[in-house]
Write a protein that holds these residues in place. Structure first.
Motif, short mmCIF file in Angstrom:
data_model
loop_
_atom_site.label_atom_id
_atom_site.label_comp_id
_atom_site.label_asym_id
_atom_site.label_seq_id
_atom_site.Cartn_x
_atom_site.Cartn_y
_atom_site.Cartn_z
N TYR A 1 -11.30 -1.62 -35.28
CA TYR A 1 -12.49 -2.48 -35.18
C TYR A 1 -12.30 -3.41 -33.98
CZ TYR A 1 -12.47 -0.74 -39.94
OH TYR A 1 -12.40 0.07 -41.03
N ASN B 1 -7.55 -5.94 -38.72
CA ASN B 1 -7.73 -4.50 -38.76
C ASN B 1 -6.90 -3.89 -39.88
OD1 ASN B 1 -9.24 -2.68 -36.69
ND2 ASN B 1 -8.68 -4.52 -35.54
N PHE C 1 -8.11 -5.08 -43.43
CA PHE C 1 -9.51 -4.83 -43.81
C PHE C 1 -9.66 -3.99 -45.08
CE2 PHE C 1 -13.71 -2.72 -43.11
CZ PHE C 1 -14.48 -3.85 -43.20
N ARG D 1 -2.88 0.43 -40.53
CA ARG D 1 -4.09 0.23 -41.32
C ARG D 1 -4.15 1.24 -42.48
NH1 ARG D 1 -9.76 0.70 -38.23
NH2 ARG D 1 -9.15 2.86 -38.15
#
Lengths: 377, 295
Positions: A88, A96, A99, A147
């Motif tokens: 992002y 990121n 998230f 992530r």
């Protein structure tokens, strides 16, 4: 942790394109499965269906025995790493990575611990406050991995995650991904068109072409016992050489005659091929299967490629020879001890136990037993 | 620096000044004359700097509704519809803000869906939507009028809001669609795998990235509704729903025409758009070029 099962899955896009036809595949818990094939073969579609990003047109998709084809992406416990990283751009590296956990309403103290742990494992702690735009390709790749791993998902999906990296980084990241699989002990599904990646990473490989599975097997199966010409051709560098010819009987052994040369087949293939004498076949000959010393059993004067050298390409450790034989170009890999020159005539003894024999028309490997072919599919 | 380069720079500078003067002169004259007496405005040569400076036109606007109020220097020239200026300003603001908000509520999800969701008839819906905008407004006045009358919305601000939405939504969707399409599909997929529903993906990932485009859409929508004349003229009949362009135009068709008063009303009419533009100024340029390069 999850076992994934595709039963008779077909995918057709709204524009009518048939992306996947009758897929049957069971991915075992904690397995590292690689989907391998040229672009447009349906491998990314398969991955997207596991993620819930594409609908299943027909058939059933189950996680641990529970049907998931109607479960939207955000309710499946999967994480995914993309080729373009898809970070992002408006969020910091920290945000990121956090998230996915924030969307699942984890307490922020726990998020902080997990993000920092992942960042530490990936050696990106010093980048947490930066934005993706300020990172190099390799760093972005690590953030994308972070992530996904911070979520501790049941299924870890990777869509060509290394193809945007330079060659050296790609090899070191391969090792990191392999280590990640071992430490996370979860199911990995990895899409690539790079055969070397598939062979190094996979527990099992699924080779696909035009929406149809060509072969499912261990890297060794796929390389040593390709189910058909497509699989044989897709793996190996330089690609396998194909020679069309006629299957003939010569006393007790079988041989393939084409143009001026004849290649004797090993006794081990006689049983499978005896019934096909007189048929047109294609012999597959891997570049490295030249038996230079002639010491290996099964090679010899009755299995020779003779031709004129059209190119000599040294690659450091070895050299590639381009050979014109019976009007057909072939590539072989030989040691660099002997020197060759363009235009020279050579006789290369072939390790005949490593020859592959395919149907000339359908392309199926007819030199292996039905038993091993069944396992291969 | 060479002489030629100096000459080039000076030339460019003078050309810019000329262009600036061409663009700004009417606005400056509008402001200047609104601060002058009627007699000074028509004098030859014109006075660019008001002398004497008077606020009487503005005073007249703000006291026009009050018949007992003392009149200023230009009293005899104040038109009879002057009292409707402030209500019209309010009407215009209501319409413009309602159109901006409703337009965003409709066009943002529509543009996202058209850009990122594959469904049957997607291309057709984009073309169809744009096709509605190649028809000139004048051709739509009668059908729109019949619709509005059937809905019982004649002389109602609701009529204007509906009509302006019909005009602005296709353009807004098109502007946002181009921008959303320029954002990679993988970003959409990443957000959904990370746990966002479609709506959350739009609100938490796409909207923050589309901010420049959103601002462009807001400005476009606000200005389009603020300036619209034709439909407003047709669908409004009384000061209850008349907007500022209608009232300002009516000032010229009275028995007497006061230039200073009309110009003061004109200044008043351009203040809200200017405020909006200044507020969003830093986003405008990036918004206009948004979508040109991959984000």
């Amino acid at each position: 942790m999850a076992q994934i099962r595709f039963s008779n899955v077909t995918k057709r896009y709204p524009n009518g394109h048939l992306a996947l036809e009758d897929l049957n595949l069971q991915i075992e818990d904690k397995e590292f499965l690689v989907l391998l094939g040229p672009s447009g073969c349906g491998k990314s579609t398969t991955l997207n269906m596991i993620a819930g990003l594409e609908d299943v047109t027909q058939g059933s998709l189950q996680f641990d025995g529970a049907e998931v084809s109607a479960v939207p992406a955000h309710k499946r416990d999967v994480a995914m790493v993309f080729q373009s990283y898809a970070l992002y751009p408006h969020k910091t590296v920290y945000e990121n990575i956090a998230f996915g956990l924030r969307m699942r309403r984890h307490p922020s103290a726990e998020i902080d611990v997990r993000v920092r742990k992942a960042a530490q494992a990936l050696e990106i702690e010093h980048l947490l406050e930066r934005r993706p735009g300020q990172l190099s390709g390799g760093q972005r790749q690590r953030v994308a991995l972070g992530r996904a791993m911070v979520r501790e998902p049941a299924v870890f999906l990777m869509d060509e995650p290394l193809s945007n990296l330079d060659a050296a980084l790609r090899i070191s990241m391969r090792a990191s991904i392999k280590a990640l699989h071992q430490s996370m002990a979860t199911t990995f599904v990895y899409v690539t068109h790079d055969q070397a990646e598939a062979l190094t990473l996979a527990d099992r490989i699924v080779v696909m072409c035009q929406g149809v599975v060509q072969q499912i097997g261990t890297p060794d199966d796929i390389y040593e016992r390709p189910a058909n010409k497509f699989v044989a051709n897709f793996l190996g560098s330089p690609p396998i050489n194909f020679i069309d010819g006629q299957l003939e009987r010569d006393g007790t052994t079988l041989q393939v005659r084409c143009g001026g040369i004849s290649l004797a087949l090993p006794a081990s293939k006689t049983f499978q091929l005896a019934a096909r004498v007189g048929q047109q076949v294609t012999v597959g000959l891997r570049a490295e299967d030249v038996d230079e010393g002639g010491t290996e059993s099964g090679s010899g004067a009755d299995c020779l490629i003779t031709g004129e050298i059209s190119s000599v390409l040294p690659i450091g450790s070895d050299q590639f020879l381009g050979v014109q034989c019976g009007g057909q170009g072939m590539f072989f890999r030989v040691g660099k001890e002997r020197s060759f020159s363009v235009g020279e005539r050579v006789e290369l003894p072939i390790n005949r136990s490593r020859l592959h024999v395919f149907e000339a028309s359908g392309g199926a490997n007819i030199g292996v037993s039905d038993e091993s072919r069944r396992v291969a599919r | 620096m060479s002489y030629a380069l100096y000459a080039k720079r000076i030339g460019l500078f003078l050309a810019s000044l000329l262009f600036l003067a061409y663009v700004l002169a009417p606005v400056l004259w509008l402001v200047s004359s609104s601060l002058q007496r009627e007699a000074n405005i028509t004098s030859v040569p014109p006075h660019w700097i008001p002398h004497p400076l008077t606020l009487s036109s503005y005073r007249a606007i703000f006291t026009a509704g009050d018949s007992s109020a003392a009149t200023g220097d230009n009293a005899s020239f104040v038109p009879s519809t002057a009292q409707y200026l402030l209500p019209a300003l309010r009407n215009s603001l209501i319409v413009a803000f309602a159109v901006v908000v409703l337009n965003l509520i409709v066009s943002v999800p529509a543009a996202y869906a058209m850009a990122k969701i594959r469904y049957i008839g997607r291309d057709l819906s984009v073309y169809f939507m744009l096709a509605t905008r190649v028809i000139p407004d004048i051709a739509l006045v009668v059908p729109f009028f019949l619709f509005i009358r059937k809905l019982g919305l004649l002389d109602n601000l609701g009529a204007l809001i509906i009509t302006y939405l019909a005009i602005t939504v296709p353009f807004s969707v098109f502007m946002l669609l181009n921008y959303f399409e320029s954002l990679p599909d993988e970003l959409d997929k990443a957000a959904r795998v990370d746990g966002c529903s479609r709506l959350q993906t739009l609100l938490r990932v796409f909207l923050p990235l589309a901010l420049p485009s959103l601002v462009a859409v807001i400005l476009f929508t606000f200005l389009a509704s603020w300036n619209e004349f034709l439909f407003a003229l047709m669908f409004t009949q009384t000061p209850a729903s008349q907007t500022i362009p209608i009232i300002v135009a009516s000032l010229t068709s009275d028995f007497t025409t006061s230039f200073s008063f009309i110009n003061a009303a004109g200044v008043l009419a351009i203040v809200p758009p200017v405020i909006i533009a200044v507020l969003f100024e830093r986003y405008i340029v990036s918004g206009l070029t948004a979508g040109a390069v991959k984000g």
